[in-house]
Scaffold this motif. Structure first.
Motif, PDB file in Angstrom:
ATOM      1  N   THR A  16       4.681  11.527   0.963  1.00  9.26           N
ATOM      2  CA  THR A  16       4.591  10.159   1.492  1.00  9.26           C
ATOM      3  C   THR A  16       3.575  10.172   2.635  1.00  9.26           C
ATOM      4  O   THR A  16       3.177  11.239   3.118  1.00  9.26           O
ATOM      5  CB  THR A  16       5.925   9.647   2.070  1.00  9.26           C
ATOM      6  OG1 THR A  16       6.210  10.371   3.279  1.00  9.26           O
ATOM      7  CG2 THR A  16       7.081   9.837   1.085  1.00  9.26           C
ATOM      8  N   PHE A  17       3.195   8.995   3.097  1.00  8.50           N
ATOM      9  CA  PHE A  17       2.284   8.927   4.245  1.00  8.50           C
ATOM     10  C   PHE A  17       2.952   9.441   5.526  1.00  8.50           C
ATOM     11  O   PHE A  17       2.260   9.793   6.485  1.00  8.50           O
ATOM     12  CB  PHE A  17       1.794   7.489   4.450  1.00  8.50           C
ATOM     13  CG  PHE A  17       0.618   7.112   3.591  1.00  8.50           C
ATOM     14  CD1 PHE A  17      -0.254   8.067   3.082  1.00  8.50           C
ATOM     15  CD2 PHE A  17       0.362   5.774   3.302  1.00  8.50           C
ATOM     16  CE1 PHE A  17      -1.353   7.713   2.313  1.00  8.50           C
ATOM     17  CE2 PHE A  17      -0.740   5.406   2.535  1.00  8.50           C
ATOM     18  CZ  PHE A  17      -1.598   6.371   2.036  1.00  8.50           C
ATOM     19  N   ASN A  26       4.464   2.855   6.257  1.00  8.52           N
ATOM     20  CA  ASN A  26       3.473   3.511   7.107  1.00  8.52           C
ATOM     21  C   ASN A  26       2.123   2.818   7.136  1.00  8.52           C
ATOM     22  O   ASN A  26       1.416   2.900   8.132  1.00  8.52           O
ATOM     23  CB  ASN A  26       3.231   4.950   6.642  1.00  8.52           C
ATOM     24  CG  ASN A  26       4.351   5.852   7.036  1.00  8.52           C
ATOM     25  OD1 ASN A  26       5.360   5.898   6.367  1.00  8.52           O
ATOM     26  ND2 ASN A  26       4.190   6.547   8.151  1.00  8.52           N
ATOM     27  N   GLY A  34       0.788  -1.229   0.000  1.00  8.17           N
ATOM     28  CA  GLY A  34       0.000   0.000   0.000  1.00  8.17           C
ATOM     29  C   GLY A  34       0.813   1.268   0.000  1.00  8.17           C
ATOM     30  O   GLY A  34       0.311   2.343  -0.307  1.00  8.17           O
ATOM     31  N   CYS A  35       2.096   1.179   0.383  1.00  9.38           N
ATOM     32  CA  CYS A  35       2.918   2.391   0.396  1.00  9.38           C
ATOM     33  C   CYS A  35       4.368   1.986   0.227  1.00  9.38           C
ATOM     34  O   CYS A  35       4.681   0.811   0.116  1.00  9.38           O
ATOM     35  CB  CYS A  35       2.731   3.183   1.684  1.00  9.38           C
ATOM     36  SG  CYS A  35       3.519   2.461   3.140  1.00  9.38           S
ATOM     37  N   ASP A  36       5.253   2.995   0.190  1.00  4.30           N
ATOM     38  CA  ASP A  36       6.664   2.669   0.066  1.00  4.30           C
ATOM     39  C   ASP A  36       7.467   3.250   1.213  1.00  4.30           C
ATOM     40  O   ASP A  36       8.649   3.488   1.092  1.00  4.30           O
ATOM     41  CB  ASP A  36       7.211   3.133  -1.298  1.00  4.30           C
ATOM     42  CG  ASP A  36       6.574   4.428  -1.746  1.00  4.30           C
ATOM     43  OD1 ASP A  36       6.292   4.586  -2.936  1.00  4.30           O
ATOM     44  OD2 ASP A  36       6.334   5.294  -0.883  1.00  4.30           O
ATOM     45  N   ARG A  48       3.186   4.503  -3.764  1.00  4.97           N
ATOM     46  CA  ARG A  48       2.412   5.474  -2.982  1.00  4.97           C
ATOM     47  C   ARG A  48       2.919   6.895  -3.220  1.00  4.97           C
ATOM     48  O   ARG A  48       2.133   7.832  -3.312  1.00  4.97           O
ATOM     49  CB  ARG A  48       2.485   5.129  -1.488  1.00  4.97           C
ATOM     50  CG  ARG A  48       1.749   6.085  -0.577  1.00  4.97           C
ATOM     51  CD  ARG A  48       0.265   6.202  -0.899  1.00  4.97           C
ATOM     52  NE  ARG A  48      -0.415   4.932  -0.834  1.00  4.97           N
ATOM     53  CZ  ARG A  48      -1.728   4.777  -1.099  1.00  4.97           C
ATOM     54  NH1 ARG A  48      -2.475   5.804  -1.458  1.00  4.97           N
ATOM     55  NH2 ARG A  48      -2.272   3.569  -1.041  1.00  4.97           N
ATOM     56  N   SER A  49       4.220   7.054  -3.347  1.00  2.00           N
ATOM     57  CA  SER A  49       4.754   8.399  -3.584  1.00  2.00           C
ATOM     58  C   SER A  49       4.252   8.942  -4.912  1.00  2.00           C
ATOM     59  O   SER A  49       3.888  10.119  -5.031  1.00  2.00           O
ATOM     60  CB  SER A  49       6.282   8.378  -3.574  1.00  2.00           C
ATOM     61  OG  SER A  49       6.732   7.831  -2.365  1.00  2.00           O
TER      62      SER A  49
END
Lengths: 170, 794
Positions: free
Chosen positions: B711-712, A44, A39-41, B288-289
């Motif tokens: 980013t998150f 998180n 879901g992300c890189d 995601r980025s």
């Protein structure tokens, strides 16, 4: 290439991997274990959470070579209890409390919940919320996820109390 | 065959979801889980600069690397890629710049796609991006909307000669729906002017966007994480010139959307063109980025507001001057988003005069488009903040000001100053229920005590009474607003030989539980078991016609079409039943899945009997076509108007600025409820996203136009630990504009919660002299607002 041997959801796999390969990519692309998602890189979102020797890890933060000789449990390997249509108490609780909508975060969220309940079988609401802080959900507002973990905890405690040997995972 | 007359009604039952099994066992078909033999993987090179001319680009070294199949720049695909569509050009003279999927000569926001590599695996494709040589000649950036409109501003699109995209005005005096805001200001006993900023947000669906394209003999199948497979198919045909009938679009399981996947994306066009050029199946999945940088953003408006009132609290006029940031390009419905808000700045109130004046502005940032609520949260925030400011100005309770101005239950249907006719509503009931659950009076007493004793932790109470327009939409209204398509929805209902039912809906879910809700509806309509119904959607080959899922339209438009199709199936079946029972059709009644002859107990046929007899077709009525299938298309006469009252209590530590939500009560009226469990879930998620705008999220660019919240880690969507538990309940005032009486629920929580939270924060610190805190209301911002108020008082 490095030779590794990893037991995933009860099956032993021997593979040669590039040293840079992340565990999540190894699971998804080599072993076809696409139940675990990315879901992300930045580690998180927690969507890729699996259990490594019983402890929750974000599989985007572990190299496949680090899993050599270890046991990985993914959502596809959650132990069925034999009751509840073969669902694990955590899966059953997520279903029954409507703890998922789109479901993309759900495998990671459930594995994080397993990890939490292994460490703390009777968490209160604050402990559940803090225990799941590493996993993002955009659909549910978390309320029903918290309820699911409470329900799963009660279910697991009852099973343990009844002398069952049910573990949260293998 | 079993009769179901002893089954309780499915509609209204908290049925557990049919969708869940695959989602909780890891057997979900996300686009990124799809693998096709011979598939190649794409990686996209993105601009590191917000604005630059591409003076040279060389992909040859990348193309020559081992494992690389092809590499293309925008110039390589220039003849085929067309321009990405804007389907909502809100005015005749709107400035619509070309928007190539891969930039050709110029990049206009950081993250814009400039080249693509196809390789044997994703890692190889990503490595090969390093070998692409691009020469950029930097151009000046323009990030601020007011600066972009100033004389001499750098231009985002030099050839257009302006950064203004359009101006769109609604004036109630000119429309004949109300008076003049200028007159209201001239005569006002109270005139408040405020400037509020709707910060830029990122939808941040959990599943990154992903697309797979398989070419087969001149045809193409695309799987995409999209909310809009039907619209996407048409738009891809118009964009790329590939004929519409040679395209099939499938939205498999889709991991959230919130408007963020209501788009025809550059990535989809690129994947389609690379599949066409290489004649190989391709997959692209964003990081995601990339998603945060290059998928569309939401909100980003500056609101200049005028509210006029009498000293008794009666509002006499409302004026809105809006700047709406389009970003660098117009996406699918970018210009229309603020226009949706135009109809909502009068909210639930009887404002006698209203003017809305919106200017769309280009800047060198990612384009904006739909995000949960789309235009309506922005409007609701403005009016609900202003109602609190009026209450403070007059020393009235915020609830009293609202009661003084809202449309009363007896006054429905009510045509507002913005020209919409609200069909039904009961603001009194929802508000009374919310206040009682919340313990409004007790909390006010506690607030007074804390103020009296100078408690460093102050209590704030925030209210938001809202309505929204859902069920997009009447096609004639969309046409009048220059939207390119209609707002109808389609359904097919097929009774199979065995009595099981396949239902095709043109809506396309991404977490809303359509399979379950539609099964409940169809089970009641046809009198068949819930388990006997299968819902098909999201594939343009099986679901041939549809307008997809956004704007809380699925149930009120698509569900309504399904009811109509079911009724047609019953009408057909009734003819066969009368024939089999050897009586007149008029003598047959349909009760819970069984056709009975009136007055002849025992003389009956189940709908399953009719299905089998129709399939066998041995003895059907003269001229009857052997099928129990029916289709329907529903085009609503009006929108639907959910409403509700949300109340939030916060504790603000005046020494640190830290806000914590102590309690949150939501009472929503979404009309009839098909599945209360699903409705509650949608409300929870909506409230969370609205709180995120109030407290946490903000898409921030630095002075060079780089997204610093890329980013998150930086964008900080809230976690379980950041959010409270919500108390939700409902009132039910059915919509009169669709056969289900449903209104829509997906956006309600998001619309209501942001002003409720900010009103609560300002309420907590208002005695210290604070009248506003900009969103997101971080501890630093709250603390600074308190310090500034103190400095001002000194």
């Amino acid at each position: 290439m490095t030779a590794i041997s990893v037991t995933v959801d009860g099956v032993k796999y021997d593979d040669d991997v590039e040293p840079r390969t992340l565990l999540v990519h190894h699971l998804r692309e080599r072993l076809g274990k696409v139940g675990t998602v990315v879901g992300c890189d930045t580690s998180n979102c927690g969507a890729c959470t699996v259990l490594l020797d019983g402890h929750g890890v974000k599989s985007c933060s572990v190299l496949a070579v680090q899993a050599d000789g270890k046991v990985v449990t993914t959502v596809e390997g959650l132990l069925p209890t034999g009751e509840n249509g073969g669902l694990h108490p955590v899966q059953k609780a997520f279903h029954e409390t409507h703890a998922l909508q789109c479901g993309f975060c759900t495998p990671g969220m459930m594995m994080a919940a397993c990890d939490l309940l292994n460490e703390n079988p009777d968490p209160d609401e604050r402990e559940i919320r803090e225990g799941l802080e590493g996993n993002l959900c955009r659909c549910t507002g978390y309320q029903n996820i918290v309820r699911a973990v409470e329900a799963a905890a009660a279910d697991l405690r009852e099973q343990r109390g009844a002398g069952s040997k049910t573990e949260v995972s293998s | 065959m079993t009769v179901t007359s002893d089954r309780p009604a499915e509609v209204g039952m908290a049925r557990l979801r049919k969708e869940d099994e695959r989602l909780i066992t890891g057997r979900t078909l996300w686009t990124d889980n799809i693998t096709i033999r011979g598939m190649v993987h794409l990686a996209i090179l993105r601009s590191p600069m917000a604005h630059a001319r591409i003076t040279g680009i060389d992909t040859s070294a990348a193309a020559a690397l081992p494992g690389v199949i092809a590499a293309f720049s925008g110039r390589d695909l220039a003849d085929e890629q067309g321009a990405l569509p804007c389907a909502w050009p809100v005015t005749d003279d709107i400035v619509t710049p070309d928007h190539p999927a891969l930039a050709v000569d110029e990049v206009r926001f950081a993250g814009e796609a400039v080249a693509v590599v196809a390789a044997r695996d994703q890692a190889t494709a990503l490595d090969a991006l390093e070998a692409i040589d691009v020469d950029y000649e930097p151009l000046p950036v323009v990030l601020d909307m007011e600066a972009a409109l100033a004389d001499g501003s750098p231009l985002v699109h030099e050839s257009k000669g302006t950064n203004k995209s359009y101006t769109w005005i609604f004036d109630s005096a000119e429309a004949g729906t109300g008076g003049s805001i200028d007159d209201a200001i001239a005569e006002a006993e109270v005139h408040l002017s405020r400037r509020y900023v709707q910060q830029r947000l990122i939808p941040a669906f959990m599943e990154p966007r992903s697309v797979v394209v398989e070419p087969t003999g001149g045809s193409f199948t695309m799987w995409s994480a999209t909310q809009i497979p039907h619209i996407l198919k048409l738009m891809l045909a118009l964009t790329t010139g590939i004929p519409e009938h040679k395209l099939r679009v499938v939205a498999p399981d889709v991991g959230g959307g919130f408007g963020g996947k209501l788009q025809v994306t550059p990535e989809e066009v690129i994947a389609l063109l690379v599949a066409k050029r290489t004649n190989k199946p391709v997959k692209y999945t964003e990081s995601r980025s990339e998603s945060l940088q290059a998928a569309h953003h939401g909100r980003d408006q500056i609101q200049q507001l005028d509210l006029t009132a009498r000293r008794d609290g009666t509002v006499t006029g409302f004026g809105v001057k809006l700047l709406a940031n389009m970003g660098a390009y117009l996406g699918l419905v970018t210009p229309g988003i603020p226009i949706l808000g135009a109809f909502m700045f009068n909210a639930i109130y009887k404002f006698p005069a209203y003017r809305f004046d919106c200017t769309g502005v280009f800047t060198t940032t990612a384009w904006t488009d739909a995000y949960r609520g789309a235009g309506r949260p922005e409007a609701t925030y403005a009016v609900e903040r202003m109602m609190d400011e009026l209450a403070a100005e007059l020393g009235m309770d915020p609830m009293e000001v609202r009661r003084k101005n809202w449309i009363t239950h007896e006054e429905f249907p009510f045509t507002t100053v913005a020209g919409l006719t609200y069909d039904s509503g009961n603001y009194e009931a929802a508000t009374d229920q919310a206040m009682s659950t919340f313990g409004y009076d007790e909390l006010r007493r506690e607030q007074a005590e804390r103020r009296d004793r100078g408690d460093p932790v102050q209590l704030g109470i925030g209210v938001s009474t809202y309505t929204e327009m859902c069920g997009l939409a009447p096609s004639r209204v969309l046409g009048a607003l220059k939207y390119a398509a209609g707002g109808w929805e389609h359904a097919d209902v097929r009774m199979l030989a065995s009595g099981k039912v396949e239902v095709v809906t043109g809506t396309s879910p991404h977490g809303q539980g359509h399979d379950t809700a539609w099964s409940q509806i169809v089970a009641d309509q046809l009198g068949v078991p819930f388990e006997d119904v299968e819902i098909l959607h999201g594939d343009t080959r099986t679901s041939v016609k549809g307008m997809d899922t956004y704007g809380s339209r699925s149930l009120s438009v698509g569900g309504a079409a399904t009811v109509m199709a079911c009724q047609r199936v019953v009408e057909k079946a009734k003819k066969v039943a009368a024939h089999m029972l050897e009586c007149s059709e008029d003598d047959v009644e349909f009760v819970a899945g069984t056709f009975k002859v009136k007055g002849s107990p025992g003389s009956e046929k189940t709908i399953q009997d009719i299905a089998l007899a129709t399939f066998a077709a041995h003895d059907l009525p003269e001229g009857f076509e052997a099928s129990l299938d029916a289709s329907a298309t529903f085009d609503p006469e009006n929108f639907s108007y959910p409403h509700g009252t949300h109340l939030c209590a916060v504790e603000v530590d005046t020494e640190t600025g830290m806000t914590s939500i102590r309690s949150y009560v939501a009472v929503d009226d979404v009309g009839h409820v098909i599945n209360p469990m699903i409705v509650d879930g949608q409300v929870h998620g909506g409230i969370a996203q609205g709180i995120a705008q109030a407290l946490y999220e903000d898409a921030i660019y630095d002075a060079e136009g780089n997204l610093v919240t890329g980013t998150f880690v930086d964008y900080t969507p809230p976690t379980a630990a950041d959010l409270p538990a919500f108390t939700t309940s409902r009132t039910e005032t059915p919509a009169t504009t669709n056969p289900l009486g449903v209104k829509g629920v997906g956006e309600a929580g998001t619309i209501a919660s942001t002003p409720a939270v900010v009103n609560a924060i300002v309420d907590a610190v208002r005695p210290m002299g604070v009248t506003d805190v900009a969103m997101p209301c971080s501890p630093e911002r709250v603390w600074r607002a308190i310090q500034q108020a103190k400095d001002g008082a000194r």
